[in-house]
Design a protein around this motif. Structure first.
Motif, PDB file in Angstrom:
ATOM      1  N   ALA A 130       2.288   6.397  -6.973  1.00 42.91           N
ATOM      2  CA  ALA A 130       1.155   6.793  -7.802  1.00 42.91           C
ATOM      3  C   ALA A 130       0.269   7.840  -7.145  1.00 42.91           C
ATOM      4  N   GLY A 131       0.227   7.859  -5.833  1.00 42.11           N
ATOM      5  CA  GLY A 131      -0.633   8.813  -5.158  1.00 42.11           C
ATOM      6  C   GLY A 131      -1.994   8.257  -4.785  1.00 42.11           C
ATOM      7  N   ARG A 132      -2.291   7.040  -5.212  1.00 44.05           N
ATOM      8  CA  ARG A 132      -3.597   6.447  -4.928  1.00 44.05           C
ATOM      9  C   ARG A 132      -3.446   4.935  -4.834  1.00 44.05           C
ATOM     10  N   ALA A 133      -4.144   4.328  -3.886  1.00 49.39           N
ATOM     11  CA  ALA A 133      -4.155   2.876  -3.753  1.00 49.39           C
ATOM     12  C   ALA A 133      -5.586   2.410  -3.549  1.00 49.39           C
ATOM     13  N   ASP A 134      -6.064   1.575  -4.444  1.00 49.62           N
ATOM     14  CA  ASP A 134      -7.372   0.947  -4.303  1.00 49.62           C
ATOM     15  C   ASP A 134      -7.141  -0.504  -3.903  1.00 49.62           C
ATOM     16  N   ILE A 135      -7.787  -0.932  -2.836  1.00 49.20           N
ATOM     17  CA  ILE A 135      -7.566  -2.261  -2.282  1.00 49.20           C
ATOM     18  C   ILE A 135      -8.858  -3.061  -2.353  1.00 49.20           C
ATOM     19  N   SER A 136      -8.746  -4.285  -2.844  1.00 49.48           N
ATOM     20  CA  SER A 136      -9.889  -5.188  -2.914  1.00 49.48           C
ATOM     21  C   SER A 136      -9.484  -6.510  -2.277  1.00 49.48           C
ATOM     22  N   VAL A 137     -10.438  -7.134  -1.585  1.00 45.62           N
ATOM     23  CA  VAL A 137     -10.191  -8.406  -0.905  1.00 45.62           C
ATOM     24  C   VAL A 137     -11.322  -9.357  -1.229  1.00 45.62           C
ATOM     25  N   GLN A 138     -10.961 -10.599  -1.526  1.00 42.91           N
ATOM     26  CA  GLN A 138     -11.975 -11.621  -1.781  1.00 42.91           C
ATOM     27  C   GLN A 138     -11.519 -12.914  -1.119  1.00 42.91           C
ATOM     28  N   SER A 139     -12.365 -13.457  -0.237  1.00 46.46           N
ATOM     29  CA  SER A 139     -12.056 -14.763   0.338  1.00 46.46           C
ATOM     30  C   SER A 139     -12.725 -15.822  -0.516  1.00 46.46           C
ATOM     31  N   HIS A 140     -12.076 -16.966  -0.625  1.00 48.75           N
ATOM     32  CA  HIS A 140     -12.575 -18.042  -1.472  1.00 48.75           C
ATOM     33  C   HIS A 140     -12.050 -19.369  -0.940  1.00 48.75           C
ATOM     34  N   GLY A 141     -12.914 -20.336  -0.846  1.00 44.12           N
ATOM     35  CA  GLY A 141     -12.515 -21.668  -0.410  1.00 44.12           C
ATOM     36  C   GLY A 141     -11.565 -21.634   0.767  1.00 44.12           C
ATOM     37  N   GLY A 142     -10.355 -22.063   0.520  1.00 41.56           N
ATOM     38  CA  GLY A 142      -9.351 -22.111   1.578  1.00 41.56           C
ATOM     39  C   GLY A 142      -8.358 -20.981   1.516  1.00 41.56           C
ATOM     40  N   GLY A 143      -8.746 -19.845   0.920  1.00 44.85           N
ATOM     41  CA  GLY A 143      -7.776 -18.765   0.803  1.00 44.85           C
ATOM     42  C   GLY A 143      -8.399 -17.395   0.663  1.00 44.85           C
ATOM     43  N   VAL A 144      -7.517 -16.420   0.476  1.00 42.04           N
ATOM     44  CA  VAL A 144      -7.930 -15.035   0.299  1.00 42.04           C
ATOM     45  C   VAL A 144      -7.027 -14.403  -0.753  1.00 42.04           C
ATOM     46  N   THR A 145      -7.600 -13.527  -1.558  1.00 39.55           N
ATOM     47  CA  THR A 145      -6.825 -12.764  -2.539  1.00 39.55           C
ATOM     48  C   THR A 145      -7.002 -11.290  -2.227  1.00 39.55           C
ATOM     49  N   ILE A 146      -5.871 -10.587  -2.196  1.00 39.23           N
ATOM     50  CA  ILE A 146      -5.859  -9.146  -1.948  1.00 39.23           C
ATOM     51  C   ILE A 146      -5.219  -8.482  -3.159  1.00 39.23           C
ATOM     52  N   TRP A 147      -5.906  -7.481  -3.722  1.00 38.66           N
ATOM     53  CA  TRP A 147      -5.370  -6.715  -4.842  1.00 38.66           C
ATOM     54  C   TRP A 147      -5.098  -5.291  -4.386  1.00 38.66           C
ATOM     55  N   VAL A 148      -3.923  -4.783  -4.726  1.00 42.20           N
ATOM     56  CA  VAL A 148      -3.588  -3.383  -4.484  1.00 42.20           C
ATOM     57  C   VAL A 148      -3.318  -2.768  -5.852  1.00 42.20           C
ATOM     58  N   ASP A 149      -4.195  -1.846  -6.265  1.00 45.22           N
ATOM     59  CA  ASP A 149      -4.096  -1.197  -7.576  1.00 45.22           C
ATOM     60  C   ASP A 149      -3.687   0.252  -7.412  1.00 45.22           C
ATOM     61  N   ILE A 183       0.838  -1.203   0.000  1.00 42.78           N
ATOM     62  CA  ILE A 183       0.000   0.000   0.000  1.00 42.78           C
ATOM     63  C   ILE A 183       0.871   1.251   0.000  1.00 42.78           C
ATOM     64  N   GLY A 184       1.934   1.243   0.792  1.00 43.38           N
ATOM     65  CA  GLY A 184       2.857   2.377   0.828  1.00 43.38           C
ATOM     66  C   GLY A 184       3.496   2.638  -0.524  1.00 43.38           C
ATOM     67  N   ASN A 185       3.876   1.572  -1.233  1.00 43.15           N
ATOM     68  CA  ASN A 185       4.449   1.725  -2.576  1.00 43.15           C
ATOM     69  C   ASN A 185       3.440   2.347  -3.533  1.00 43.15           C
ATOM     70  N   ALA A 186       2.211   1.841  -3.500  1.00 44.79           N
ATOM     71  CA  ALA A 186       1.179   2.363  -4.408  1.00 44.79           C
ATOM     72  C   ALA A 186       0.957   3.849  -4.164  1.00 44.79           C
ATOM     73  N   VAL A 187       0.873   4.233  -2.906  1.00 50.89           N
ATOM     74  CA  VAL A 187       0.649   5.639  -2.567  1.00 50.89           C
ATOM     75  C   VAL A 187       1.869   6.491  -2.945  1.00 50.89           C
ATOM     76  N   ALA A 188       3.065   5.982  -2.663  1.00 54.78           N
ATOM     77  CA  ALA A 188       4.284   6.749  -2.931  1.00 54.78           C
ATOM     78  C   ALA A 188       4.537   6.946  -4.426  1.00 54.78           C
TER      79      ALA A 188
END
Length: 190
Positions: free
Chosen positions: A103-122, A96-101
């Motif tokens: 680009a100036g903006r960080a959009d974060i999405s989280v999705q849990s599924h089955g036996g795991g979780v996926t996190i996206w930092v855009d 998140i710090g890299n995205a903000v530094a």
């Protein structure tokens, strides 16, 4: 490095309390944490024991520290996993710090599924050329021609995040973001 940081901390402790003093103390704490991360990286060890971690709460707390970061979507329930608590926190803070530094903006999405979780930092920054994704994950690598040169750092952020993700049994992937910059995808088992 610890000696001048300790000296600064002592000098700040004798000054009148203020918001500026508190901010300086936080900066010193951040520097100590970076130093500890670097030393842990060099040693290749982590002495922290595992416990149950609420990724949802952790992610919210990290994002709250960055006004430019916003959580776009996440499950309503807690996302619990057994991990060394500082490891995913460092990884997510770095991403998140890299995205903000850069680009100036960080959009974060989280999705849990089955036996795991996926996190996206855009981010909406300049991104990284796909042929340099592997290089960007290497320690001490800074891709100055594709990212801002005005951002301080050691080039350990992505490497530490990748290492922490792998130690947790997950995978970190870089790709192009729908926002036009970089997308970092973190997949973790629960």
């Amino acid at each position: 490095l610890r000696t001048p940081l300790t000296r600064l901390r002592l000098q700040l402790s004798i000054l009148e309390p203020s918001e500026d003093i508190d901010a300086a103390k936080n900066d010193i704490s951040d520097m100590e944490e970076m130093l500890n991360e670097y030393l842990a990286f060099v040693r290749g060890e982590d002495e922290e024991s595992s416990s149950m971690v609420d990724l949802s709460r952790m992610l919210t707390n990290i994002a709250d520290g960055y006004p430019e970061a916003r959580i776009i979507s996440k499950p309503n329930e807690s996302i619990l996993m057994r991990a060394q608590p500082l490891s995913p926190q460092r990884a997510l803070s770095n991403l998140i710090g890299n995205a903000v530094a850069y680009a100036g903006r960080a959009d974060i999405s989280v999705q849990s599924h089955g036996g795991g979780v996926t996190i996206w930092v855009d981010d909406d920054g300049p991104g990284i050329s796909p042929d340099r994704y592997d290089e960007a994950m290497k320690p001490f690598t800074r891709l100055e021609d594709s990212r801002s040169q005005n951002v301080p750092g050691t080039g350990l952020g992505l490497s530490l995040a990748n290492d922490a993700t792998r130690r947790a049994g997950g995978r970190l992937t870089l790709c192009s973001s729908p926002l036009g910059g970089l997308r970092v995808e973190m997949k973790l088992p629960l």
